[in-house]
Motif scaffolding. Structure first.
Motif, mmCIF file in Angstrom:
data_model
loop_
_atom_site.group_PDB
_atom_site.id
_atom_site.type_symbol
_atom_site.label_atom_id
_atom_site.label_comp_id
_atom_site.label_asym_id
_atom_site.label_seq_id
_atom_site.Cartn_x
_atom_site.Cartn_y
_atom_site.Cartn_z
ATOM 1 N N HIS A 1 -19.370 1.739 -18.166
ATOM 2 C CA HIS A 1 -18.710 0.426 -18.172
ATOM 3 C C HIS A 1 -17.691 0.329 -17.041
ATOM 4 C CE1 HIS A 1 -17.299 -3.241 -20.225
ATOM 5 N NE2 HIS A 1 -16.082 -2.855 -19.895
ATOM 6 N N SER A 2 -16.896 1.375 -16.881
ATOM 7 C CA SER A 2 -15.849 1.375 -15.855
ATOM 8 C C SER A 2 -16.438 1.374 -14.452
ATOM 9 C CB SER A 2 -14.948 2.600 -16.036
ATOM 10 O OG SER A 2 -13.973 2.671 -15.017
ATOM 11 N N LYS A 3 -17.444 2.204 -14.212
ATOM 12 C CA LYS A 3 -18.043 2.290 -12.874
ATOM 13 C C LYS A 3 -18.763 0.988 -12.505
ATOM 14 C CE LYS A 3 -16.941 6.569 -11.839
ATOM 15 N NZ LYS A 3 -16.081 6.925 -10.682
ATOM 16 N N LEU A 4 -19.410 0.358 -13.481
ATOM 17 C CA LEU A 4 -20.065 -0.914 -13.214
ATOM 18 C C LEU A 4 -19.035 -1.987 -12.878
ATOM 19 C CD1 LEU A 4 -22.794 -0.991 -16.016
ATOM 20 C CD2 LEU A 4 -23.197 -0.812 -13.558
ATOM 21 N N TYR A 5 -17.923 -1.973 -13.579
ATOM 22 C CA TYR A 5 -16.854 -2.935 -13.320
ATOM 23 C C TYR A 5 -16.336 -2.810 -11.894
ATOM 24 C CZ TYR A 5 -12.437 -5.448 -13.854
ATOM 25 O OH TYR A 5 -11.392 -6.331 -13.701
ATOM 26 N N GLN A 6 -16.260 -1.557 -11.403
ATOM 27 C CA GLN A 6 -15.756 -1.308 -10.057
ATOM 28 C C GLN A 6 -16.836 -1.464 -8.981
ATOM 29 O OE1 GLN A 6 -13.086 2.359 -9.999
ATOM 30 N NE2 GLN A 6 -13.843 2.453 -12.104
ATOM 31 N N GLY A 7 -18.055 -1.743 -9.399
ATOM 32 C CA GLY A 7 -19.144 -1.865 -8.435
ATOM 33 C C GLY A 7 -19.555 -0.538 -7.826
ATOM 34 N N GLN A 8 -19.329 0.550 -8.554
ATOM 35 C CA GLN A 8 -19.598 1.887 -8.036
ATOM 36 C C GLN A 8 -20.845 2.524 -8.633
ATOM 37 O OE1 GLN A 8 -15.999 4.092 -8.797
ATOM 38 N NE2 GLN A 8 -14.834 3.005 -7.222
ATOM 39 N N GLN B 1 -29.571 -20.173 -16.437
ATOM 40 C CA GLN B 1 -29.520 -18.971 -17.266
ATOM 41 C C GLN B 1 -29.195 -17.741 -16.427
ATOM 42 O OE1 GLN B 1 -33.454 -19.749 -18.935
ATOM 43 N NE2 GLN B 1 -32.588 -19.428 -20.968
ATOM 44 N N ILE B 2 -29.824 -17.651 -15.269
ATOM 45 C CA ILE B 2 -29.556 -16.519 -14.383
ATOM 46 C C ILE B 2 -28.086 -16.484 -14.003
ATOM 47 C CG2 ILE B 2 -29.963 -15.584 -12.062
ATOM 48 C CD1 ILE B 2 -32.856 -16.526 -12.336
ATOM 49 N N GLU B 3 -27.537 -17.639 -13.653
ATOM 50 C CA GLU B 3 -26.135 -17.727 -13.260
ATOM 51 C C GLU B 3 -25.232 -17.277 -14.403
ATOM 52 O OE1 GLU B 3 -22.859 -18.802 -10.732
ATOM 53 O OE2 GLU B 3 -25.004 -18.562 -10.334
ATOM 54 N N ARG B 4 -25.521 -17.772 -15.611
ATOM 55 C CA ARG B 4 -24.665 -17.484 -16.750
ATOM 56 C C ARG B 4 -24.753 -16.002 -17.152
ATOM 57 N NH1 ARG B 4 -26.310 -21.205 -19.971
ATOM 58 N NH2 ARG B 4 -24.616 -22.635 -19.564
ATOM 59 N N ILE B 5 -25.960 -15.474 -17.196
ATOM 60 C CA ILE B 5 -26.142 -14.115 -17.698
ATOM 61 C C ILE B 5 -25.755 -13.073 -16.664
ATOM 62 C CG2 ILE B 5 -27.852 -12.446 -18.485
ATOM 63 C CD1 ILE B 5 -29.357 -14.793 -19.719
ATOM 64 N N TYR B 6 -26.311 -13.189 -15.460
ATOM 65 C CA TYR B 6 -26.126 -12.120 -14.491
ATOM 66 C C TYR B 6 -24.760 -12.156 -13.824
ATOM 67 C CZ TYR B 6 -31.023 -11.174 -15.140
ATOM 68 O OH TYR B 6 -32.215 -10.854 -15.695
ATOM 69 N N ARG B 7 -24.374 -13.295 -13.275
ATOM 70 C CA ARG B 7 -23.073 -13.351 -12.626
ATOM 71 C C ARG B 7 -21.972 -13.194 -13.658
ATOM 72 N NH1 ARG B 7 -22.098 -17.555 -7.885
ATOM 73 N NH2 ARG B 7 -23.734 -16.178 -7.121
ATOM 74 N N GLY B 8 -22.149 -13.829 -14.798
ATOM 75 C CA GLY B 8 -21.150 -13.717 -15.849
ATOM 76 C C GLY B 8 -20.969 -12.303 -16.337
ATOM 77 N N SER B 9 -22.086 -11.561 -16.490
ATOM 78 C CA SER B 9 -21.976 -10.195 -16.993
ATOM 79 C C SER B 9 -21.371 -9.279 -15.956
ATOM 80 C CB SER B 9 -23.352 -9.670 -17.428
ATOM 81 O OG SER B 9 -24.233 -9.646 -16.333
ATOM 82 N N ASN B 10 -21.595 -9.548 -14.680
ATOM 83 C CA ASN B 10 -20.937 -8.739 -13.636
ATOM 84 C C ASN B 10 -19.438 -8.893 -13.703
ATOM 85 O OD1 ASN B 10 -23.164 -7.553 -12.513
ATOM 86 N ND2 ASN B 10 -23.454 -9.108 -10.940
ATOM 87 N N GLN B 11 -18.972 -10.131 -13.939
ATOM 88 C CA GLN B 11 -17.545 -10.348 -14.010
ATOM 89 C C GLN B 11 -16.960 -9.757 -15.272
ATOM 90 O OE1 GLN B 11 -17.421 -14.604 -13.765
ATOM 91 N NE2 GLN B 11 -17.496 -14.623 -11.535
ATOM 92 N N ALA B 12 -17.751 -9.771 -16.346
ATOM 93 C CA ALA B 12 -17.233 -9.288 -17.627
ATOM 94 C C ALA B 12 -17.214 -7.781 -17.706
ATOM 95 C CB ALA B 12 -18.074 -9.860 -18.767
ATOM 96 N N ASN B 13 -18.032 -7.116 -16.878
ATOM 97 C CA ASN B 13 -18.080 -5.658 -16.946
ATOM 98 C C ASN B 13 -16.755 -5.058 -16.577
ATOM 99 O OD1 ASN B 13 -20.688 -5.411 -17.844
ATOM 100 N ND2 ASN B 13 -21.569 -5.283 -15.799
#
Length: 273
Positions: A169-176, A261-273
């Protein structure tokens, strides 16, 4: 056993003798580039199918390439994931299923395993989300087609489980960290990779940018959700998704997400990670 002992001698006399410098370097520590999670099936060899050298892959293998959610068990999978990402600084993870998977065949008849193989039954319960999703949404398929879908969906389910680990979770949040879903077809030697935008498994090379090297995929694997799952929560807000036309190099019956749907799920989940 005689064959294995003969192999030991051949390894020392041929491969080891011509790679002594490599083994000397490895004796001082490891620096694998990829965490490769796959099935224990004897027909699947991660180094062979990727042609990776010794020391390049850090491997987790078990029946069904299953990753229990964080806190669900004290098994070795969680500790190995944590060590790989935190101690070894691995930044790429592949979960690789395969055709004709015995564990997924067992998952399709889970209740019948309770008495015959109780430990296998208990282990496969960690893939219950896969079984329920497939039975609920792909009921019009059967036989080998249904098994292929089970294998494909299970890889995505296990990535969802993987994302429950704090270090992930942490590494995904940092984009690592990047996570990829693969399926290896034993009979053809072909490997297909899940493309979250096409919602299909495609040839991995189709995901490479012309300007990128072979070492980096164009798109980071942002989430494991497939259209059938999002449809349940988005149905009242957006038009129902249309069936996806599968080309010769795309596999498995997925449905296509709308741009919203793509915008809501994918971009949203990247920000939420």
């Amino acid at each position: 056993m005689k064959k294995l002992i003969k192999g030991l001698r051949e390894f020392k006399a041929s491969y080891f003798s011509t790679h002594q410098e490599l083994f000397e370097q490895l004796s001082h520590g490891q620096k694998p580039r990829v965490l490769f999670i796959t099935c224990s099936d004897s027909r699947v060899d991660p180094n062979l199918i990727t042609q990776a050298q010794i020391g390049e892959l850090f491997v987790i293998r078990n029946a069904g390439n299953i990753i229990p959610p964080f806190g669900a068990t004290n098994g070795g999978e969680g500790a190995t994931i944590e060590y790989a990402v935190q101690a070894l600084d691995i930044q790429q993870i592949i979960i690789c299923g395969h055709s004709h998977c015995g564990a997924m065949k067992g998952l399709m008849k889970l209740n019948r395993l309770r008495e015959e193989m109780p430990l296998v039954h208990d282990w496969l319960k960690y893939a219950e989300a896969t079984r329920r999703l497939v039975l609920d949404h792909y009921g019009h398929y059967q036989g080998e087609e249904l098994l292929e879908i089970m294998i494909a969906e299970n890889v995505l389910t296990q990535i969802e489980n993987l994302r429950t680990y704090p270090v992930i979770h942490s590494k995904l949040y940092q984009g690592q960290l990047s996570i990829y879903a693969w399926i290896y077809h034993i009979e053809t030697g072909e490997v297909l990779a899940y493309d979250p935008h096409r919602h299909a498994y495609v040839l991995p090379q189709s995901q490479l940018s012309e300007l990128e090297t072979d070492e980096k995929l164009l798109n980071q694997f942002p989430t494991c959700d497939v259209a059938i799952r999002s449809e349940q929560t988005q149905q009242s807000e957006i038009e129902p998704p249309q069936e996806l036309t599968i080309s010769a190099h795309e596999r498995f019956p997925m449905t296509r997400l709308s741009p919203e749907q793509i915008e809501r799920i994918y971009r949203g989940s990247n920000q939420a990670n």
